[in-house]
Design a protein around this motif. Structure first.
Motif, PDB file in Angstrom:
ATOM      1  N   UNK A 158       0.875  -1.005  -0.045  1.00 31.78           N
ATOM      2  CA  UNK A 158      -0.065  -0.212  -0.464  1.00 31.78           C
ATOM      3  C   UNK A 158       0.961   0.887   0.546  1.00 31.78           C
ATOM      4  N   UNK A 159       1.578   1.842   1.023  1.00 31.11           N
ATOM      5  CA  UNK A 159       2.774   2.052   0.941  1.00 31.11           C
ATOM      6  C   UNK A 159       3.390   2.881  -0.558  1.00 31.11           C
ATOM      7  N   UNK A 160       4.101   1.108  -0.715  1.00 34.05           N
ATOM      8  CA  UNK A 160       4.254   1.725  -3.088  1.00 34.05           C
ATOM      9  C   UNK A 160       3.337   2.427  -3.786  1.00 34.05           C
ATOM     10  N   UNK A 161       2.566   1.675  -3.877  1.00 37.92           N
ATOM     11  CA  UNK A 161       1.647   2.345  -4.155  1.00 37.92           C
ATOM     12  C   UNK A 161       1.109   3.288  -4.093  1.00 37.92           C
ATOM     13  N   UNK A 162       1.278   3.944  -2.562  1.00 34.00           N
ATOM     14  CA  UNK A 162       0.560   5.508  -1.985  1.00 34.00           C
ATOM     15  C   UNK A 162       2.090   6.526  -3.204  1.00 34.00           C
ATOM     16  N   UNK A 163       2.853   5.659  -3.032  1.00 35.69           N
ATOM     17  CA  UNK A 163       4.312   6.856  -3.520  1.00 35.69           C
ATOM     18  C   UNK A 163       4.727   6.941  -5.064  1.00 35.69           C
ATOM     19  N   UNK A 164       3.298   5.618  -5.540  1.00 40.02           N
ATOM     20  CA  UNK A 164       3.930   5.896  -6.996  1.00 40.02           C
ATOM     21  C   UNK A 164       2.452   6.021  -7.874  1.00 40.02           C
ATOM     22  N   UNK A 165       1.865   6.935  -6.804  1.00 39.18           N
ATOM     23  CA  UNK A 165      -0.074   8.071  -7.466  1.00 39.18           C
ATOM     24  C   UNK A 165      -0.560   6.878  -7.391  1.00 39.18           C
ATOM     25  N   UNK A 166      -0.786   5.578  -7.225  1.00 35.98           N
ATOM     26  CA  UNK A 166      -1.869   4.988  -7.717  1.00 35.98           C
ATOM     27  C   UNK A 166      -3.689   4.561  -7.452  1.00 35.98           C
ATOM     28  N   UNK A 167      -4.303   4.708  -8.833  1.00 32.41           N
ATOM     29  CA  UNK A 167      -4.961   5.363  -7.681  1.00 32.41           C
ATOM     30  C   UNK A 167      -6.142   4.286  -6.318  1.00 32.41           C
ATOM     31  N   UNK A 168      -5.627   2.558  -6.463  1.00 36.05           N
ATOM     32  CA  UNK A 168      -5.709   2.144  -6.117  1.00 36.05           C
ATOM     33  C   UNK A 168      -6.219   2.671  -3.739  1.00 36.05           C
ATOM     34  N   UNK A 169      -5.176   3.739  -3.923  1.00 35.07           N
ATOM     35  CA  UNK A 169      -4.487   4.339  -3.193  1.00 35.07           C
ATOM     36  C   UNK A 169      -5.619   5.216  -2.341  1.00 35.07           C
ATOM     37  N   UNK A 170      -6.823   5.315  -3.112  1.00 34.16           N
ATOM     38  CA  UNK A 170      -8.440   6.275  -3.079  1.00 34.16           C
ATOM     39  C   UNK A 170      -8.928   6.047  -1.593  1.00 34.16           C
ATOM     40  N   UNK A 171      -9.263   4.293  -1.846  1.00 38.38           N
ATOM     41  CA  UNK A 171      -9.491   3.710  -0.435  1.00 38.38           C
ATOM     42  C   UNK A 171      -8.635   3.258   0.341  1.00 38.38           C
ATOM     43  N   UNK A 172      -7.123   3.252  -0.345  1.00 34.41           N
ATOM     44  CA  UNK A 172      -6.806   2.361   1.315  1.00 34.41           C
ATOM     45  C   UNK A 172      -6.013   3.823   2.442  1.00 34.41           C
ATOM     46  N   UNK A 173      -5.830   2.952   3.409  1.00 32.55           N
ATOM     47  CA  UNK A 173      -5.318   3.925   4.656  1.00 32.55           C
ATOM     48  C   UNK A 173      -4.523   4.969   4.648  1.00 32.55           C
ATOM     49  N   UNK A 174      -3.538   5.189   3.208  1.00 31.89           N
ATOM     50  CA  UNK A 174      -2.692   6.781   2.883  1.00 31.89           C
ATOM     51  C   UNK A 174      -4.027   7.343   2.086  1.00 31.89           C
ATOM     52  N   UNK A 175      -5.710   7.525   2.173  1.00 33.70           N
ATOM     53  CA  UNK A 175      -6.225   7.994   1.184  1.00 33.70           C
ATOM     54  C   UNK A 175      -6.854   9.244   1.973  1.00 33.70           C
ATOM     55  N   UNK A 176      -6.248   9.801   3.267  1.00 36.88           N
ATOM     56  CA  UNK A 176      -6.051  11.176   3.843  1.00 36.88           C
ATOM     57  C   UNK A 176      -5.659  11.820   3.079  1.00 36.88           C
ATOM     58  N   UNK A 177      -4.489  11.496   2.671  1.00 34.00           N
ATOM     59  CA  UNK A 177      -3.265  12.123   2.643  1.00 34.00           C
ATOM     60  C   UNK A 177      -2.593  12.285   1.428  1.00 34.00           C
ATOM     61  N   UNK A 178      -3.088  13.650   0.986  1.00 35.21           N
ATOM     62  CA  UNK A 178      -1.897  13.825  -1.129  1.00 35.21           C
ATOM     63  C   UNK A 178      -0.642  13.647  -1.049  1.00 35.21           C
ATOM     64  N   UNK A 179      -0.197  12.863  -1.698  1.00 32.13           N
ATOM     65  CA  UNK A 179       0.641  12.708  -2.267  1.00 32.13           C
ATOM     66  C   UNK A 179       1.838  13.808  -1.811  1.00 32.13           C
ATOM     67  N   UNK A 180       1.278  14.790  -2.811  1.00 33.32           N
ATOM     68  CA  UNK A 180       2.719  16.058  -2.945  1.00 33.32           C
ATOM     69  C   UNK A 180       2.282  17.275  -1.998  1.00 33.32           C
ATOM     70  N   UNK A 181       1.700  16.213  -1.473  1.00 35.07           N
ATOM     71  CA  UNK A 181       1.957  17.349   0.236  1.00 35.07           C
ATOM     72  C   UNK A 181       2.145  17.023   1.439  1.00 35.07           C
ATOM     73  N   UNK A 182       1.977  15.752   1.696  1.00 31.28           N
ATOM     74  CA  UNK A 182       2.706  14.386   2.862  1.00 31.28           C
ATOM     75  C   UNK A 182       4.118  13.545   2.160  1.00 31.28           C
ATOM     76  N   UNK A 183       4.377  12.895   3.329  1.00 27.40           N
ATOM     77  CA  UNK A 183       5.238  12.090   2.792  1.00 27.40           C
ATOM     78  C   UNK A 183       4.977  11.416   4.768  1.00 27.40           C
ATOM     79  N   UNK A 184       5.643   9.949   3.922  1.00 30.32           N
ATOM     80  CA  UNK A 184       5.885   9.042   4.618  1.00 30.32           C
ATOM     81  C   UNK A 184       6.760   8.184   5.197  1.00 30.32           C
ATOM     82  N   UNK A 185       7.340   8.497   6.627  1.00 30.32           N
ATOM     83  CA  UNK A 185       8.216   7.520   6.585  1.00 30.32           C
ATOM     84  C   UNK A 185       8.119   6.274   7.779  1.00 30.32           C
ATOM     85  N   UNK A 186       8.219   5.073   7.929  1.00 30.72           N
ATOM     86  CA  UNK A 186       8.796   4.160   8.769  1.00 30.72           C
ATOM     87  C   UNK A 186       9.926   4.049   8.692  1.00 30.72           C
ATOM     88  N   UNK A 187      10.266   4.299  10.550  1.00 28.47           N
ATOM     89  CA  UNK A 187      11.002   4.643  10.973  1.00 28.47           C
ATOM     90  C   UNK A 187      11.864   4.124  12.048  1.00 28.47           C
TER      91      UNK A 187
END
Length: 478
Positions: A80-109
């Motif tokens: 799901x992270x990879x799909x979101x970071x690549x801008x795939x449409x499937x992210x519209x309903x996933x855990x990242x759906x509330x976060x616009x990739x152009x505005x947000x960054x994600x980190x599993x640190x």
């Protein structure tokens, strides 16, 4: 044919334990299976298991520092992270759906490999720190970092050890500052995290009006590429940013002589911060505890940690009393086999059975002067001070110029806060007040009230805690 590395494990360890400036090792990890750990591969290995990602804004306003306490968090699979970071449409309903990739960054640190892959222990051997002179150290003693473009680690220094970082996928830009720049970086323990001292300064967009001394700092900047290993020496500040769509890196903290005394200082800090902040009204809503910390431990627990830290320091000192003479110039401490940063919380140990502060010492580590010559060259590239020019050395882009490094003791004087011409009220930022009083004694804007955090910024300042630790250890010698 057999892969010939530029340095033997023994020589590499000597460099790691002695070098007091950041450097990049090249051609030392080219045959590590861990270099295949891109996100797609890790996603297949984890087979749909979710991990926690923190999400922050890619652009932060001037002067505002986005600590982990102000971020959002989601549980997601790497797929799901990879799909979101690549801008795939499937992210519209996933855990990242509330976060616009152009505005947000994600980190599993700070994902401990031993925990993430606890059901696949064979994967630990993909990480081979034995090549750096640490036999037996593998992925089990390492941490995994997975981020999207724009993901950052707030500027901080680690209280314990030095740091080895292998870049696996994508590139990361490291901004490093020497220990002597500490006062220029306005250290704070809020948010509190064991063994991490944060800077108040937003390195990417500093507010020089609020933090004027930051202009005196000297940044050493390097872009780390896949296959390279960065050495972050003890107490070097670092701010890290992911500059490619997806980044993966692996690190391990290496224990050092100084860790025993540092753990005494950390135990004192934890006791003070927990006691004072826990006394505040919970309804105030101050998120002072970093999300990586499980809980604010009790006074009794913290006192046990302090006693164990002092006991371990004294035991190690006694063990080494007949060994190498202590250096008056460095205040040389004693080697500890203490667990790496954050390990106490990760393994859930308690004061009664915790080995964190009670490990035996074995041998003193070599000092920098014992190296006849630091072998800088195409296989070991020093990270130089930043400038506007970028010099490409091998595969590493090092930003540098001829600017002299600031002396390590510059800015370290802890003088009295006073003004010869007129008295001043302390400002909301004690460091800013000190700067204004020392520079021209111009009046500060009066503040209506000082907060608990203002007091803690001064009370648990690293210089103050160091003095308290020395006084406490002197008591044990009586």
């Amino acid at each position: 044919g057999e892969d010939i590395k530029p340095f033997t494990p023994e020589k590499t360890k000597e460099i790691v334990m002695s070098l007091q400036q950041p450097a990049v090792f090249c051609n030392m990890a080219g045959d590590w299976p861990a270099l295949h750990w891109n996100v797609k591969y890790l996603s297949a290995v984890l087979e749909g298991r979710t991990i926690q990602f923190r999400l922050g804004l890619k652009t932060v306003d001037l002067g505002e520092n986005e600590f982990e306490t102000s971020c959002s968090y989601v549980e997601a699979t790497l797929e799901e992270f990879l799909a979101w970071s690549c801008g795939q449409p499937s992210c519209l309903s996933g855990p990242f759906s509330c976060y616009d990739y152009s505005k947000y960054c994600a980190y599993a640190d700070y994902k401990y490999i031993a925990r993430v892959f606890e059901d696949k222990p064979e994967i630990f051997q993909d990480v081979r720190w034995s090549d750096f002179g640490f036999p037996g150290r593998s992925g089990k003693e390492s941490t995994l970092w997975i981020g999207s473009e724009g993901a950052t680690t707030p500027c901080h220094l680690d209280s314990y050890g030095c740091n080895l970082v292998l870049q696996v996928q994508g590139r990361k830009r490291w901004h490093l500052f020497p220990p002597g720049d500490t006062s220029f970086l306005y250290p704070t323990r809020i948010p509190y995290e064991e063994s991490s001292i944060f800077s108040k300064v937003n390195i990417a967009n500093p507010d020089l009006k609020r933090f004027p001394k930051f202009r005196n700092s000297t940044a050493h900047v390097v872009t780390l590429s896949p296959g390279q290993v960065l050495l972050v020496p003890r107490h070097w500040w670092h701010y890290v940013e992911s500059i490619d769509p997806v980044t993966v890196s692996i690190n391990s903290w290496i224990e050092l002589d100084a860790d025993h005394e540092a753990r005494v200082e950390e135990a004192i800090t934890r006791m003070l911060v927990c006691a004072i902040k826990s006394a505040e009204n919970p309804s105030d809503g101050d998120l002072w505890l970093n999300p990586t910390e499980v809980e604010a431990t009790s006074h009794e627990i913290n006192l046990q940690y302090l006693n164990k830290a002092v006991s371990a320091y004294l035991k190690c000192q006694e063990t080494n009393v007949s060994g190498q003479a202590r250096s008056s110039s460095t205040g040389a401490e004693w080697r500890t086999n203490a667990l790496c940063k954050r390990k106490r919380r990760e393994v859930g140990c308690d004061p009664e059975g915790c080995t964190l502060l009670t490990q035996e010492c074995d041998f003193p580590t070599p000092k920098a002067e014992e190296l006849q010559e630091i072998p800088f060259g195409p296989h070991l590239i020093q990270v130089l001070p930043q400038s506007h020019k970028t010099v490409v050395l091998g595969a590493v882009a090092v930003e540098c110029d001829g600017r002299d490094l600031l002396h390590e003791n510059e800015g370290e004087h802890f003088g009295k806060l006073h003004c010869k011409r007129k008295s001043l009220l302390m400002s909301n930022d004690c460091e800013t007040a000190a700067h204004q009083m020392d520079s021209d004694c111009s009046p500060c804007t009066p503040q209506t009230a000082l907060s608990t955090n203002d007091l803690l910024d001064c009370l648990v300042n690293p210089r103050v805690i160091s003095l308290v630790a020395q006084l406490l250890l002197e008591r044990t010698k009586v």
